[in-house]
Write an enzyme that holds these catalytic residues in place. Structure first.
Site, PDB file in Angstrom:
ATOM      1  N   CYS A 104       0.894  -1.155   0.000  1.00 47.05           N
ATOM      2  CA  CYS A 104       0.000   0.000   0.000  1.00 47.05           C
ATOM      3  C   CYS A 104       0.930   1.201   0.000  1.00 47.05           C
ATOM      4  CB  CYS A 104      -0.914   0.029   1.228  1.00 47.05           C
ATOM      5  SG  CYS A 104      -1.873   1.560   1.275  1.00 47.05           S
ATOM      6  N   CYS A 107      -0.536   4.133   2.503  1.00 47.48           N
ATOM      7  CA  CYS A 107      -0.495   3.950   3.959  1.00 47.48           C
ATOM      8  C   CYS A 107      -0.180   2.490   4.277  1.00 47.48           C
ATOM      9  CB  CYS A 107      -1.780   4.435   4.609  1.00 47.48           C
ATOM     10  SG  CYS A 107      -3.279   3.942   3.759  1.00 47.48           S
ATOM     11  N   SER A 108      -1.179   1.711   4.672  1.00 45.28           N
ATOM     12  CA  SER A 108      -0.862   0.339   5.095  1.00 45.28           C
ATOM     13  C   SER A 108      -2.008  -0.626   4.829  1.00 45.28           C
ATOM     14  CB  SER A 108      -0.522   0.347   6.577  1.00 45.28           C
ATOM     15  OG  SER A 108      -1.641   0.856   7.301  1.00 45.28           O
ATOM     16  N   CYS A 109      -2.828  -0.381   3.801  1.00 51.26           N
ATOM     17  CA  CYS A 109      -3.969  -1.254   3.511  1.00 51.26           C
ATOM     18  C   CYS A 109      -3.497  -2.688   3.304  1.00 51.26           C
ATOM     19  CB  CYS A 109      -4.706  -0.762   2.269  1.00 51.26           C
ATOM     20  SG  CYS A 109      -5.367   0.884   2.491  1.00 51.26           S
TER      21      CYS A 109
HETATM   22 FE    FE Z   1      -3.427   1.969   2.985  1.00 46.27          FE
END
Ligand code: FE
Length: 196
Positions: A104, A107-109
């Site tokens: 991602c 961000c951090s999906c």
């Molecule tokens: Fe994300």
């Protein structure tokens, strides 16, 4: 979910809505916490391992999984549910020609329901930026050296779309049961930073 789009406008709206509902006595915060806790407790890479092992032994399931993962997951008692918004899971299959890896960049999906909380390196700016521009080098840092002839496909997850890599079934595993195959899969294999 602390690492899952906390700062997005939709998450902020959900928090506002939550506060209003609590104020009006329509929502019990403790009940919500319990529900979330139950969900995170069920969220584990063991779920992803089961998805892969079933896909390896059942061609029909594999085909349905690749076509519409959300629709196929309930066949083995799993779902993408529990998040604040619907997430479409895309299962991407490794072949001799193509190796898939997920990231991602924003961000951090991450498909938490199937993989549990994401590892720290997945959220690091170094991984997020470099895997897109230099995937082969990043994979080598993980100990995965792919032939030059193998194309590397990087999938960028976001709030609506999550990805899961379906690794290639290791050779000489025809005699193994589905349960035994489950134990061969690793979390990094499902992200694409390991072969299996
Ligand atoms: Fe994300």
């Amino acid at each position: 979910m602390s690492d899952d789009h906390d700062d997005s406008p939709i998450a902020a709206r959900v928090r506002e809505l939550e506060a209003i509902l609590e104020e009006k006595g329509l929502l019990d915060a403790q009940e919500l916490d319990r529900a979330l806790e139950a969900w995170t407790h069920r969220a584990s890479p063991a779920n992803g391992f089961r998805v892969v092992a079933r896909a390896w032994v059942d061609d029909g399931f594999r085909a349905r999984l690749l076509q519409d993962a959300n629709a196929a997951l309930p066949e083995i008692g799993l779902s993408m549910g529990g998040g604040l918004q619907p997430q479409q899971l895309h299962v991407v299959e490794n072949t001799e020609r193509v190796h898939n890896v997920i990231v991602c960049t924003l961000c951090s999906c991450y498909p938490i329901a199937l993989l549990g909380p994401s590892p720290t390196w997945y959220k690091s700016p170094a991984y997020r930026s470099k895997v897109v521009s230099h995937p082969r080098e990043v994979l080598a840092q993980f100990g995965l050296t792919l032939p030059e002839t193998t194309e590397i496909q990087v999938w960028d997850a976001n709030a609506e779309s999550r990805y899961l890599v379906l690794p290639r079934r290791p050779e000489n595993t025809e005699h193994l049961t589905e349960d035994e195959l489950t134990k061969m899969v690793t979390r990094n294999g499902l992200i694409g930073t390991a072969a299996v």
